[in-house]
Motif scaffolding. Structure first.
Motif, PDB file in Angstrom:
ATOM      1  N   GLN A 138       7.201  16.158  -2.803  1.00  0.00           N
ATOM      2  CA  GLN A 138       6.002  15.608  -2.175  1.00  0.00           C
ATOM      3  C   GLN A 138       4.766  16.498  -2.327  1.00  0.00           C
ATOM      4  OE1 GLN A 138       6.887  14.774   1.958  1.00  0.00           O
ATOM      5  NE2 GLN A 138       8.047  12.931   1.477  1.00  0.00           N
ATOM      6  N   ARG A 139       4.886  17.589  -3.032  1.00  0.00           N
ATOM      7  CA  ARG A 139       3.788  18.553  -3.100  1.00  0.00           C
ATOM      8  C   ARG A 139       2.488  17.884  -3.580  1.00  0.00           C
ATOM      9  NH1 ARG A 139       6.350  18.784  -7.877  1.00  0.00           N
ATOM     10  NH2 ARG A 139       5.145  19.260  -9.768  1.00  0.00           N
ATOM     11  N   GLY A 140       1.418  18.178  -2.870  1.00  0.00           N
ATOM     12  CA  GLY A 140       0.097  17.672  -3.235  1.00  0.00           C
ATOM     13  C   GLY A 140      -0.199  16.261  -2.772  1.00  0.00           C
ATOM     14  N   LEU A 141       0.826  15.485  -2.425  1.00  0.00           N
ATOM     15  CA  LEU A 141       0.597  14.089  -2.059  1.00  0.00           C
ATOM     16  C   LEU A 141       0.032  13.938  -0.651  1.00  0.00           C
ATOM     17  CD1 LEU A 141       3.796  12.392  -3.524  1.00  0.00           C
ATOM     18  CD2 LEU A 141       1.500  12.444  -4.497  1.00  0.00           C
ATOM     19  N   LEU A 142       0.161  14.968   0.156  1.00  0.00           N
ATOM     20  CA  LEU A 142      -0.330  14.901   1.529  1.00  0.00           C
ATOM     21  C   LEU A 142      -1.723  15.497   1.675  1.00  0.00           C
ATOM     22  CD1 LEU A 142       2.985  16.036   3.270  1.00  0.00           C
ATOM     23  CD2 LEU A 142       2.147  13.704   3.015  1.00  0.00           C
ATOM     24  N   ASP A 143      -2.317  15.934   0.568  1.00  0.00           N
ATOM     25  CA  ASP A 143      -3.608  16.614   0.636  1.00  0.00           C
ATOM     26  C   ASP A 143      -4.752  15.678   0.995  1.00  0.00           C
ATOM     27  OD1 ASP A 143      -2.223  18.849  -0.066  1.00  0.00           O
ATOM     28  OD2 ASP A 143      -2.886  18.889  -2.153  1.00  0.00           O
TER      29      ASP A 143
ATOM     30  N   CYS B 141       0.882  -1.163   0.000  1.00  0.00           N
ATOM     31  CA  CYS B 141       0.000   0.000   0.000  1.00  0.00           C
ATOM     32  C   CYS B 141       0.921   1.213   0.000  1.00  0.00           C
ATOM     33  CB  CYS B 141      -0.890   0.014   1.236  1.00  0.00           C
ATOM     34  SG  CYS B 141      -2.384  -0.964   1.079  1.00  0.00           S
ATOM     35  N   MET B 142       0.884   1.997  -1.043  1.00  0.00           N
ATOM     36  CA  MET B 142       1.847   3.087  -1.196  1.00  0.00           C
ATOM     37  C   MET B 142       1.605   4.197  -0.175  1.00  0.00           C
ATOM     38  SD  MET B 142       2.560   3.513  -5.226  1.00  0.00           S
ATOM     39  CE  MET B 142       3.147   2.111  -6.191  1.00  0.00           C
ATOM     40  N   GLY B 143       2.708   4.769   0.286  1.00  0.00           N
ATOM     41  CA  GLY B 143       2.605   5.843   1.256  1.00  0.00           C
ATOM     42  C   GLY B 143       3.756   6.826   1.135  1.00  0.00           C
ATOM     43  N   VAL B 144       3.557   7.995   1.725  1.00  0.00           N
ATOM     44  CA  VAL B 144       4.551   9.064   1.768  1.00  0.00           C
ATOM     45  C   VAL B 144       4.926   9.293   3.228  1.00  0.00           C
ATOM     46  CG1 VAL B 144       4.959  11.520   1.332  1.00  0.00           C
ATOM     47  CG2 VAL B 144       3.606  10.169  -0.285  1.00  0.00           C
ATOM     48  N   VAL B 145       6.210   9.380   3.524  1.00  0.00           N
ATOM     49  CA  VAL B 145       6.651   9.643   4.898  1.00  0.00           C
ATOM     50  C   VAL B 145       6.738  11.148   5.112  1.00  0.00           C
ATOM     51  CG1 VAL B 145       8.508   9.370   6.577  1.00  0.00           C
ATOM     52  CG2 VAL B 145       7.882   7.464   5.086  1.00  0.00           C
ATOM     53  N   ASN B 146       6.085  11.597   6.181  1.00  0.00           N
ATOM     54  CA  ASN B 146       6.030  13.031   6.485  1.00  0.00           C
ATOM     55  C   ASN B 146       6.366  13.232   7.959  1.00  0.00           C
ATOM     56  OD1 ASN B 146       5.444  15.814   6.261  1.00  0.00           O
ATOM     57  ND2 ASN B 146       3.355  15.459   7.002  1.00  0.00           N
ATOM     58  N   LEU B 147       7.539  13.796   8.223  1.00  0.00           N
ATOM     59  CA  LEU B 147       8.007  14.033   9.581  1.00  0.00           C
ATOM     60  C   LEU B 147       8.284  15.510   9.806  1.00  0.00           C
ATOM     61  CD1 LEU B 147      10.625  11.150   9.962  1.00  0.00           C
ATOM     62  CD2 LEU B 147       8.502  11.345  11.253  1.00  0.00           C
TER      63      LEU B 147
END
Length: 427
Positions: free
Chosen positions: A366-371, A285-291
């Motif tokens: 990563q722009r827009g991927l955390l929306d 399951c694809m994900g983006v890491v945001n710290l």
């Protein structure tokens, strides 16, 4: 002053970082722990773009890379009847942005083996396989670690390069898991596997994409005469109502994909059958890491562990290599003074500079991927919407426009430039 450094993870980020740290002017002692019992030199096709290409060149490894690279010729879009609606050839000019396929394609395993071998040429390097960190504790000017085999050791600097499911991230954040709270899921479920099939007449070394309705897509990539790679991606939730598979439950993962792609068209049935027979299948399951921060005291994260941008950006490997390069450069500068010791303040300042210099680039990637948690919502899912997308792709291909690649991929750095570290990295 030399440091005693521990790196967790012997993937692309970990081996590249080991290469740079072992080639600094200071003679650091570097231990690399890999949880797997041997070097994980498997995996599918990856590529380099922008800063990743620059880093490889600064390592002086372009010729070595070319010797193991995959000569993918381009990417085409086909419909359910196999008719091609457009084609984007690789950009082999050496100028400008890469296309959907790059001039720097390689199998992950081949690149990992190359970087591992090059890192061993440095001084003070030791790899340990089948070992991992169980606990960490910062004590004064050191980090004490409890290893899985019961040993306790202390280090001046601890670096987590252990991927999206980073155990070190969880430990740094104060837990004992994989820091899942830092992973922003994209709602995309993807299965990967190799299909054993000889190249047909007129077939080239191309990537081929098929877009189906209901948030489903297939990509195949021919990298050898007798086999090719397959990627099956679908939307989690929404219209598909797909339940999450348990990590490591291969049969459940396959069942999810069987249910999602049944009747999707094109070569779906052939690929589903090949999936059943594949011995290298895996799913994610694809994900983006945001710290908020990538470091704490003498502990720092790099690569996917710190800022995984997901495969959707095309920048995972390049982001990791850029981050490793900046981190190594700042560590080198922190240790370049005439002082007898490198203090915790010195290390924290170096890690802060690493983040300060790299964060703008990663924010852009990563722009827009955390929306939201539904990446596929940006693409049409109805038959009409998919048809419009095919038409736009055909027009972009006919007029040789790179607008679609720019929209999907994140190679354009928005003015960000890879720093230079001539005083410590010789560039």
């Amino acid at each position: 002053m030399p440091l005693k450094i521990l790196i967790t993870g012997a993937g692309i980020a970990g081996t590249t970082l080991t290469y740079f740290l072992s080639h600094l002017h200071q003679k650091h002692s570097i231990t690399v722990l890999e949880r797997a019992p041997a070097l994980r030199d498997s995996g599918l096709q990856i590529d380099l773009r922008g800063p990743g290409i620059q880093v490889l060149r600064r390592m002086g490894l372009e010729d070595a890379f070319r010797a193991i690279s995959v000569s993918e010729q381009g990417l085409g879009l086909v419909d359910g009847k196999g008719r091609r609606w457009g084609y984007f050839p690789v950009n082999s000019s050496g100028k400008g942005l890469q296309s959907f396929s790059t001039d720097w394609e390689v199998m992950r395993g081949d690149l990992t083996r190359m970087l591992y071998g090059e890192s061993l040429k440095g001084e003070g390097v030791r790899y340990e396989f089948g070992v991992w960190v169980e606990e960490i504790q910062e004590t004064g000017g050191e980090v004490e670690v409890l290893l899985s085999d019961g040993r306790k050791e202390t280090f001046d600097l601890l670096i987590g390069a252990d991927g999206l499911g980073s155990r070190m991230r969880g430990l740094m954040l104060g837990g004992d898991g994989d820091g899942k709270e830092a992973v922003h899921e994209l709602g995309v479920y993807t299965g990967y596997f190799t299909v054993e099939k000889e190249m047909g007449e007129g077939e080239g070394y191309d990537a081929t994409v098929y877009i189906a309705t209901k948030g489903r897509g297939i990509m195949t990539r021919r990298h050898e005469k007798d086999r090719y790679l397959a990627y099956l991606s679908c939307r989690v939730g929404g219209e598909m109502k797909i339940a999450r598979g348990k990590k490591g439950d291969v049969e459940q993962d396959k069942q999810i994909l069987r249910n999602a792609f049944r009747g999707a068209g094109w070569r779906t049935e052939e690929l589903l059958q090949a999936m059943e027979e594949a011995d290298d299948f895996y799913c994610e399951c694809m994900g983006v890491v945001n710290l908020d921060r990538w470091s704490r005291g003498r502990i720092v994260l790099v690569g996917d562990a710190a800022y995984c941008p997901s495969a959707m950006t095309g920048m995972g490997t390049s982001s990791a290599m850029a981050g490793v390069y900046v981190l190594a450069g700042e560590i080198g500068r922190a240790c370049a003074g005439d002082g007898a010791t490198v203090t915790t303040e010195d290390i924290e300042a170096a890690l802060a500079r690493y983040e300060e210099k790299l964060r703008p680039f990663m924010n852009h990637v990563q722009r827009g991927l955390l929306d939201n948690n539904d990446y596929m919502a940006r693409f049409p899912s109805s038959a009409f919407g998919v048809g419009v997308m095919y038409f736009l792709f055909a027009m972009a291909s006919f007029f040789r426009l790179d607008v679609l690649a720019r929209w999907v991929l994140r190679e354009d750095t928005n003015g960000w430039e890879l720093p230079d570290y001539p005083d410590v990295l010789g560039n």
